[in-house]
Structure formats: C-alpha cells, structure tokens
Scaffold this motif. Structure first.
Motif, mmCIF file in Angstrom:
data_model
loop_
_atom_site.group_PDB
_atom_site.id
_atom_site.type_symbol
_atom_site.label_atom_id
_atom_site.label_comp_id
_atom_site.label_asym_id
_atom_site.label_seq_id
_atom_site.Cartn_x
_atom_site.Cartn_y
_atom_site.Cartn_z
ATOM 1 N N SER A 110 0.636 -0.904 0.038
ATOM 2 C CA SER A 110 0.259 0.072 -0.013
ATOM 3 C C SER A 110 0.971 1.762 0.391
ATOM 4 C CB SER A 110 -1.189 -0.252 0.639
ATOM 5 O OG SER A 110 -2.068 1.118 1.077
ATOM 6 N N ILE A 111 0.686 2.277 -0.978
ATOM 7 C CA ILE A 111 1.094 3.211 -0.615
ATOM 8 C C ILE A 111 0.846 4.379 -0.034
ATOM 9 C CG2 ILE A 111 3.282 4.497 -2.914
ATOM 10 C CD1 ILE A 111 3.168 1.514 -2.179
ATOM 11 N N ALA A 112 1.900 5.027 0.383
ATOM 12 C CA ALA A 112 1.731 6.772 0.343
ATOM 13 C C ALA A 112 1.552 7.879 -0.340
ATOM 14 C CB ALA A 112 1.975 7.008 2.106
ATOM 15 N N ALA A 113 1.173 8.799 -0.532
ATOM 16 C CA ALA A 113 1.082 9.995 -1.054
ATOM 17 C C ALA A 113 2.865 10.539 -1.266
ATOM 18 C CB ALA A 113 0.667 10.760 -0.309
ATOM 19 N N ASN A 114 3.550 9.707 -0.527
ATOM 20 C CA ASN A 114 5.307 10.137 0.055
ATOM 21 C C ASN A 114 5.613 8.950 -0.638
ATOM 22 O OD1 ASN A 114 4.667 8.553 1.837
ATOM 23 N ND2 ASN A 114 5.933 10.293 3.361
ATOM 24 N N GLY A 115 5.160 8.721 -1.195
ATOM 25 C CA GLY A 115 6.611 7.227 -1.881
ATOM 26 C C GLY A 115 6.844 6.558 -1.072
ATOM 27 N N ARG A 164 10.574 3.055 3.757
ATOM 28 C CA ARG A 164 10.235 4.873 3.780
ATOM 29 C C ARG A 164 10.959 5.837 2.712
ATOM 30 N NH1 ARG A 164 6.610 6.689 7.729
ATOM 31 N NH2 ARG A 164 7.127 5.443 9.314
ATOM 32 N N GLN A 165 10.449 6.036 1.880
ATOM 33 C CA GLN A 165 11.065 6.575 0.466
ATOM 34 C C GLN A 165 12.368 7.587 0.364
ATOM 35 O OE1 GLN A 165 12.075 6.459 -2.982
ATOM 36 N NE2 GLN A 165 9.486 5.803 -2.492
ATOM 37 N N ALA A 195 -2.349 10.125 3.514
ATOM 38 C CA ALA A 195 -0.961 10.875 4.161
ATOM 39 C C ALA A 195 -0.693 10.419 5.605
ATOM 40 C CB ALA A 195 -2.729 12.383 4.518
ATOM 41 N N GLN A 196 -1.339 8.967 5.852
ATOM 42 C CA GLN A 196 -0.931 8.402 7.026
ATOM 43 C C GLN A 196 -1.602 8.064 7.944
ATOM 44 O OE1 GLN A 196 3.556 7.200 6.507
ATOM 45 N NE2 GLN A 196 4.106 8.150 4.572
ATOM 46 N N ARG A 197 -2.005 9.038 8.095
ATOM 47 C CA ARG A 197 -3.104 9.454 9.150
ATOM 48 C C ARG A 197 -4.180 7.921 9.541
ATOM 49 N NH1 ARG A 197 -7.523 13.364 6.885
ATOM 50 N NH2 ARG A 197 -7.741 11.502 5.794
ATOM 51 N N LYS A 235 -11.091 14.319 7.800
ATOM 52 C CA LYS A 235 -11.260 15.505 7.561
ATOM 53 C C LYS A 235 -11.500 15.006 6.036
ATOM 54 C CE LYS A 235 -12.415 19.436 10.387
ATOM 55 N NZ LYS A 235 -13.200 21.146 10.400
ATOM 56 N N GLU A 236 -11.986 15.069 4.862
ATOM 57 C CA GLU A 236 -11.371 14.317 3.777
ATOM 58 C C GLU A 236 -10.090 15.619 3.060
ATOM 59 O OE1 GLU A 236 -13.500 13.049 -0.851
ATOM 60 O OE2 GLU A 236 -14.529 13.990 0.611
ATOM 61 N N THR A 237 -8.972 14.988 2.250
ATOM 62 C CA THR A 237 -8.333 16.075 2.244
ATOM 63 C C THR A 237 -7.919 15.293 0.548
ATOM 64 O OG1 THR A 237 -6.377 14.012 2.776
ATOM 65 C CG2 THR A 237 -6.958 16.181 4.315
ATOM 66 N N PRO A 238 -7.490 16.042 -0.663
ATOM 67 C CA PRO A 238 -7.346 15.793 -1.697
ATOM 68 C C PRO A 238 -6.533 14.673 -1.946
ATOM 69 C CG PRO A 238 -7.335 17.974 -1.442
ATOM 70 C CD PRO A 238 -7.366 17.539 -0.142
ATOM 71 N N ARG A 239 -6.350 13.455 -2.440
ATOM 72 C CA ARG A 239 -5.554 12.851 -3.094
ATOM 73 C C ARG A 239 -4.775 12.922 -3.434
ATOM 74 N NH1 ARG A 239 -7.419 7.280 -1.688
ATOM 75 N NH2 ARG A 239 -6.165 6.305 -3.093
#
Length: 326
Positions: A158-163, A184-185, A213-215, A322-326
């Motif tokens: 599973s990939i986070a937004a920061n890689g 970690r990237q 966002a790894q929340r 809250k929703e954040t942009p993907r």
C-alpha cells in the motif's frame, strides 16, 4: 432478508462505532464463485484491478475492469499479467503506477522466485509496478529495488502519497507470525523496512491499507476479539507520530468468516474488503433441482472470497479526520 443479513443489521444498529452496511461488488462480473481479492480502484474511480484465483490460490492472475455507464465491464487479463503468480495490486495515490507482487524473476531468464517458511516451499513474491501514462496506457513491469524484497515474502503493498511503501511480511524481527512494515522513500530510494509498531507481536497482522496522508491504517488480523479467522482493524496516528491502539472495525465490515486484503477507494471512507462470508441456510430450504443447485453453489456467496465495498467515513469523522485531496 436472510437470517444472516438480519443478524448483521441488528449488530449494525446496536454498535455506536458501526460502519455502514456493505455492497457485494458487481456480483457475477467481478465477484463470482471463484476467489476474488484485493481491489485496486484508480483515483478517478473508473478502473478496477483485482486478483482472481482458484480456491487454493495456487494460480493467481490480475484482472482489469472499466466502469462503463455506471457498471463494471467484463474483466480482462491485462497485458502485464497472466503468465506469473501475480497478486495484490494497488494504485499509487496519483494513479500513475499500479504496484503488485509476483513470483516472476527480477532478471529475465532466471527461475521463478521461491520462498520458504516452516519447511514449506511456495511461490515467492517481489514488489513490481507498471507505469501508466496520462492517456491510460500501461507500460512494462518494473522491478522495485530495495531491501523490502529480501526473502521473497512481501504481501499486500500500500503506497502513501510521499512514496512510503507499507506491506506485510515475515522477516527476521517478525516473531512467529506476520507483521506490517514500512519502507520510507528517501532521495536514495526506498530505505530498509521498519516494523510498524501496533502492539503485542504475538498477534498476526497482514494486508495494510494506508491512508495516503498516513493518518490511519487499516489491516487484517486478530487482536483477540476477532469474530472469525481474521477481521479488519484500524489504528490512527497520534500527535507524537506513534500509532494508537488498534480498534476492531465494527458494524457490517467484519463477519464470522474471513475478512482480509482491505484497500481504500478514491472517496473519503471508501473501503474495499475481501470476505468469504455467506448467508445462512435455513432448513427445510426451498427444494433444489440440479439446475438451481448448480447455479447457487457456483455463484457468489458460495464460500469463496468475494469483494465488498463499505463506507467507514463516520468512523474517520469521529476521530476528527476530514477529507483531503488525494
């Protein structure tokens, strides 16, 4: 409504932390009498890649379906699968890569990967990705370099937004069971994996689905209160960066069967799950003839794993997300 659905509706109504009831994903098209797991839905919601296999999961293949006029099309084997033991796809949050694991050799001409655990040998897995351009065209599979592929046992990436890459594996520091790891990237590439600290290591933890966002993280396992062989749990990131105590996802998400391979969809709170749940059979049942018996036992909900879609947005909002942009 079957007795199964009534029981789960009561559980949903009584739980103060319930997620909304789930929907079987495209019965007869995506969810069939075979084994379907690991739904990867593109950020635009129009492409679905998933795994289909025999019931013993000795022959895993990726399938691709497209949303057409609100319906999923008949799945096809994409050009990058169908030859090896390919499974567990996941899109990067930007949709430009589809990651998956495979026993295909990192170098052309080599033997397929093999892993060994407890004296048993089985198809190994390394992490690969297929690039996808802005026109939706797929490139050729690329082997991901890094220590995360050591041991040829990497599952459900599973990939986070920061890689950052989350996955489950059995490694030297896993104890007897499987644990969840993150690579970690860095500017130099993916760092060696670190175990994600989620509590007592005598618990089996697999199949992470990381919030971009790894929340929060959703995973499959048994923290001592599982209803079946494995249930889904969620843990939230605390202010100091550590993971909070895992919570059992209540409501209709879990059943007395096996739930695993969770993945997050493109919409806030959208969760896809593989489950072998099936309705109860009440006796005396409506009398079957050969045709009705064949149709019922070879279709979805026959005890094979199917793909389900749930909405856990209420759970996330109760934790202040809250929703954040993907």
């Amino acid at each position: 409504m079957t007795s199964y659905r009534i029981a789960w509706a009561m559980a949903l109504a009584l739980s103060c932390h319930a997620a909304t009831a789930g929907d079987l994903l495209a019965p007869g098209i995506v969810s069939t009498g075979l084994q379907e797991t690991t739904a990867a839905v593109s950020p635009d919601g129009n492409t679905l890649v998933f795994m289909r296999s025999d019931l013993a999961e000795k022959d895993d293949t990726l399938l691709l379906s497209r949303r057409q006029e609100g319906q999923w099309s008949t799945p096809e084997v994409p050009a990058f699968s169908g030859e090896w033991h390919d499974s567990e796809p996941t899109f990067s949050p930007d949709g430009r890569r589809l990651y998956f694991v495979s026993n295909r050799p990192p170098h052309s001409g080599d033997a397929p990967l093999v892993a060994e655990m407890g004296g048993h040998r089985f198809p190994g897995t390394n992490l690969w990705y297929v690039p996808r351009d802005t026109n939706g065209r797929w490139g050729h599979p690329v082997h991901v370099e890094g220590a995360l592929n050591d041991g040829a046992m990497i599952y459900n990436p599973s990939i986070a937004a920061n890689g950052d890459v989350y996955f489950s594996a059995h490694r030297a520091d896993s104890g007897r069971l499987f644990q969840i790891y993150v690579s970690r990237q860095t500017p130099q590439g993916l760092a060696p994996p670190q175990r994600v600290e989620l509590g007592d290591m005598t618990r089996n933890r697999m199949d992470p689905a990381i919030d971009p966002a790894q929340r929060f993280i959703v995973y499959a396992g048994d923290e001592g209160d599982s209803l079946g062989r494995a249930d889904l749990y969620i843990a939230f990131r605390e202010a100091d960066g550590r993971w909070g105590k895992p919570e059992h996802l209540a409501g209709d998400v879990n059943s007395e069967g096996l739930e695993n391979a969770p993945s997050l969809g493109p919409h806030f709170g959208e969760l896809y799950v593989a489950s072998d749940r099936q309705p109860a059979v009440a006796f005396p049942k409506k009398r079957d003839d050969a045709a009705s018996l064949q149709q019922r036992l070879s279709g979805p909900l026959n005890g094979s794993r199917n793909l389900w879609r749930f909405d856990i947005s209420d759970v996330l909002r109760r934790h202040g997300l809250k929703e954040t942009p993907r």
